[in-house]
Design a protein around this motif. Structure first.
Motif, mmCIF file in Angstrom:
data_model
loop_
_atom_site.group_PDB
_atom_site.id
_atom_site.type_symbol
_atom_site.label_atom_id
_atom_site.label_comp_id
_atom_site.label_asym_id
_atom_site.label_seq_id
_atom_site.Cartn_x
_atom_site.Cartn_y
_atom_site.Cartn_z
ATOM 1 N N GLU A 49 0.853 -1.195 0.000
ATOM 2 C CA GLU A 49 0.000 0.000 0.000
ATOM 3 C C GLU A 49 0.880 1.234 0.000
ATOM 4 O OE1 GLU A 49 -3.058 0.420 2.958
ATOM 5 O OE2 GLU A 49 -3.655 2.354 2.088
ATOM 6 N N GLY A 90 -3.094 4.634 -1.255
ATOM 7 C CA GLY A 90 -4.455 4.207 -0.927
ATOM 8 C C GLY A 90 -5.539 4.954 -1.674
ATOM 9 N N GLU A 91 -5.165 5.691 -2.734
ATOM 10 C CA GLU A 91 -6.198 6.387 -3.504
ATOM 11 C C GLU A 91 -5.978 6.325 -5.018
ATOM 12 O OE1 GLU A 91 -5.664 10.914 -3.298
ATOM 13 O OE2 GLU A 91 -5.097 10.288 -1.285
ATOM 14 N N GLY A 92 -5.282 5.296 -5.457
ATOM 15 C CA GLY A 92 -5.169 5.082 -6.892
ATOM 16 C C GLY A 92 -4.196 5.992 -7.615
ATOM 17 N N GLU A 93 -3.296 6.640 -6.869
ATOM 18 C CA GLU A 93 -2.349 7.570 -7.491
ATOM 19 C C GLU A 93 -0.988 6.935 -7.737
ATOM 20 O OE1 GLU A 93 -2.547 10.768 -8.491
ATOM 21 O OE2 GLU A 93 -4.638 11.054 -7.940
ATOM 22 N N CYS A 94 -0.544 6.039 -6.840
ATOM 23 C CA CYS A 94 0.874 5.671 -6.857
ATOM 24 C C CYS A 94 1.168 4.336 -7.529
ATOM 25 C CB CYS A 94 1.433 5.667 -5.441
ATOM 26 S SG CYS A 94 1.025 4.190 -4.492
ATOM 27 N N GLY A 95 0.190 3.445 -7.594
ATOM 28 C CA GLY A 95 0.371 2.202 -8.338
ATOM 29 C C GLY A 95 1.168 1.115 -7.643
ATOM 30 N N ASN A 146 -5.382 -1.105 -9.744
ATOM 31 C CA ASN A 146 -4.954 -0.788 -8.379
ATOM 32 C C ASN A 146 -5.796 -1.588 -7.386
ATOM 33 O OD1 ASN A 146 -3.072 1.312 -9.074
ATOM 34 N ND2 ASN A 146 -4.820 2.624 -9.528
ATOM 35 N N GLY A 191 1.298 5.229 -14.246
ATOM 36 C CA GLY A 191 0.508 5.137 -13.014
ATOM 37 C C GLY A 191 1.293 4.583 -11.839
ATOM 38 N N ASN A 192 2.603 4.457 -11.991
ATOM 39 C CA ASN A 192 3.454 3.926 -10.920
ATOM 40 C C ASN A 192 4.497 4.966 -10.543
ATOM 41 O OD1 ASN A 192 2.522 1.550 -12.755
ATOM 42 N ND2 ASN A 192 2.969 0.634 -10.771
ATOM 43 N N LEU A 193 4.377 5.492 -9.338
ATOM 44 C CA LEU A 193 5.313 6.526 -8.912
ATOM 45 C C LEU A 193 6.519 5.907 -8.223
ATOM 46 C CD1 LEU A 193 2.927 9.247 -7.404
ATOM 47 C CD2 LEU A 193 3.767 9.004 -9.748
#
Lengths: 165, 295
Positions: A37, A40-45, A57, A135-137
């Motif tokens: 995790e 937890g909001e679909g930003e980091c992937g 995600n 989509g993966n930081l």
């Protein structure tokens, strides 16, 4: 409620609140902690998994919606005692992991991308790889080495084939 | 308070079963499609579901399609943005919508988020609505009493509100197919191309553009904007000014003024009203100047 689906090739049933995050089902109920995790909001992937072969995600996936689907997590790519997948080997070779938090998600997004290349016969380029992992930081900002790793794996074949064949 | 994640979820297998549930207890239902907005709202505590959740994901066989029908390009409400991005039909008929789909979130979101969910979430910053407005989209709402079809431009009466009734389910989006060649535009201004909420969006379509001695003459034009008003907005007055008129620099200036009177941007965490006003105008200039070049 009881939810039945395919998990890493095995038919699985879990008892879960219907709107539980599938991420929590994986980690807490099933003990599969490779999926991390981050935001937890679909930003980091970093919680990326594959559902019916598509990268999604796990933090945004309500448990009820895996019903009847086929789920793949990072655990499916290699056995702890066995060889790594080609993408994992390539990321090792290119130093495509620093702190490691983004790595599980990068591997899953990269795996989906490599399979798509195989299916379409397309050649990877920096642009399409960047798009695949947009989509993966990675906050170590080691993107170049990750992109290199994905490119290296693409040149070697697909990630489903294990490293020894 | 009960854990919202334990709220009762009903997952009908058919569209008619879903519509029947809405007919009986629609006012207590929260509709769940791909979950990319609702799951964040649930996590953050913005969403406190009461009643029950109607999970429509199992109706996918009936609501996930892209096809031609009666001269319209039709998309089922559960069509994902990944479906839209890879559709040959939409790449030809609705390039601005395809461009929007490719910039919504990233691959992980595009694989889950649906066109119906984006429309019903009713955010003024929703990425798909400006192109849909520029494409003369209509939405089909189904209830026990049958379907009704209405233009998207009449769908949002106020901030985050729709005219959809509790007994209705959004089932389809229809785009008018144009026989003559079109020029299409989509531009989302945001900090980066992926995973960003827009500061300004402009989508446009022009067709029947003719060359005249004084310059190009636009037969028809549609303009849809996002993040510059309480709702997604079609710029009817600006369109009216530009249609059937010869596109001169002075007309472009007048159109920019008109655009400024139609939008009502605000300052918020993503941008400022002034920036949005200026950039929105520049985007229109960008579209129109390229029309000048192309024709």
């Amino acid at each position: 409620m009881k939810i039945t689906f395919e998990l890493n090739g095995a038919l699985t049933t879990v008892d879960s609140p219907p709107l539980a995050r599938f991420l929590d089902v994986l980690r807490d109920t099933l003990g599969l902690t490779a999926t991390k995790e981050g935001c937890g909001e679909g930003e980091c992937g970093t919680c990326s998994i594959l559902v019916d072969g598509e990268v999604v995600n796990a933090c945004l996936l309500p448990a009820i919606q895996v019903f009847g689907r086929s789920v793949e997590t990072l655990e499916s790519l290699s056995d702890p005692a066995g060889p790594l997948s080609k993408l994992q080997e390539s990321l090792l070779a290119t130093d495509g992991a620093q702190c490691g938090i983004c790595t599980p998600g990068m591997v899953m997004a990269g795996t989906a991308f490599l399979r798509q290349l195989k299916a379409t016969g397309a050649q990877p380029c920096d642009r399409s790889i960047r798009q695949a992992i947009a989509g993966n930081l990675c906050r170590c900002t080691g993107y170049s080495k990750i992109i290199e790793g994905i490119k290296m794996a693409a040149a070697q074949g697909t990630p489903q084939e294990s490293a020894h064949d | 308070m009960t854990d919202p994640r334990k709220i009762e979820v009903f997952s009908p297998e058919t569209l008619s079963a879903a519509v029947q549930v809405l007919a009986e207890v629609g006012s207590e239902a929260h509709i769940l499609a791909g979950g990319t907005d609702l799951m964040v709202a649930l996590e953050k505590g913005f969403w406190q579901p009461k009643g029950f959740v109607l999970n429509i994901s199992r109706i996918e066989p009936e609501l996930r399609y892209i096809r031609m029908e009666d001269g319209d390009v039709c998309m089922g409400a559960l069509t994902t943005f990944a479906d839209i991005a890879r559709s040959d039909l939409l790449n030809t008929e609705a390039p601005s919508l395809v461009a929007a789909a490719r910039e919504i979130g990233a691959q992980q979101i595009q694989n889950r988020a649906t066109i119906g969910g984006n429309i019903m979430n009713a955010s003024p910053a929703g990425d798909s609505m400006p192109p849909l407005l520029a494409l003369d989209a209509r939405v089909v709402l189904k209830s026990n009493e049958g379907p009704r079809t209405l233009p998207l431009f009449s769908f949002y009466p106020a901030y985050r509100e729709t005219v959809s009734q509790p007994s209705e389910l959004l089932t389809e989006v229809r785009i008018a197919r144009r026989d003559s060649p079109t020029q299409d535009y989509f531009r989302k201004v945001a900090p980066r191309r992926a995973q960003a909420i827009s500061k300004v969006i402009l989508a446009a379509r022009a067709w029947n553009v003719e060359e005249t001695e004084e310059g190009p003459r636009i037969g028809s034009i549609r303009l849809g904007v996002g993040s510059v008003a309480p709702t997604p907005l079609r710029l009817f007055e600006t369109e009216r000014l530009l249609e059937k008129a010869v596109l001169t620099p002075s007309l472009m200036g007048a159109a920019g003024h008109m655009l400024e009177t139609e939008i009502s941007p605000i300052d918020d965490m993503r941008s400022t009203a002034e920036y949005r006003r200026q950039v929105c105008r520049r985007l229109l200039d960008d579209f129109l100047s390229n029309l000048l070049l192309e024709s």
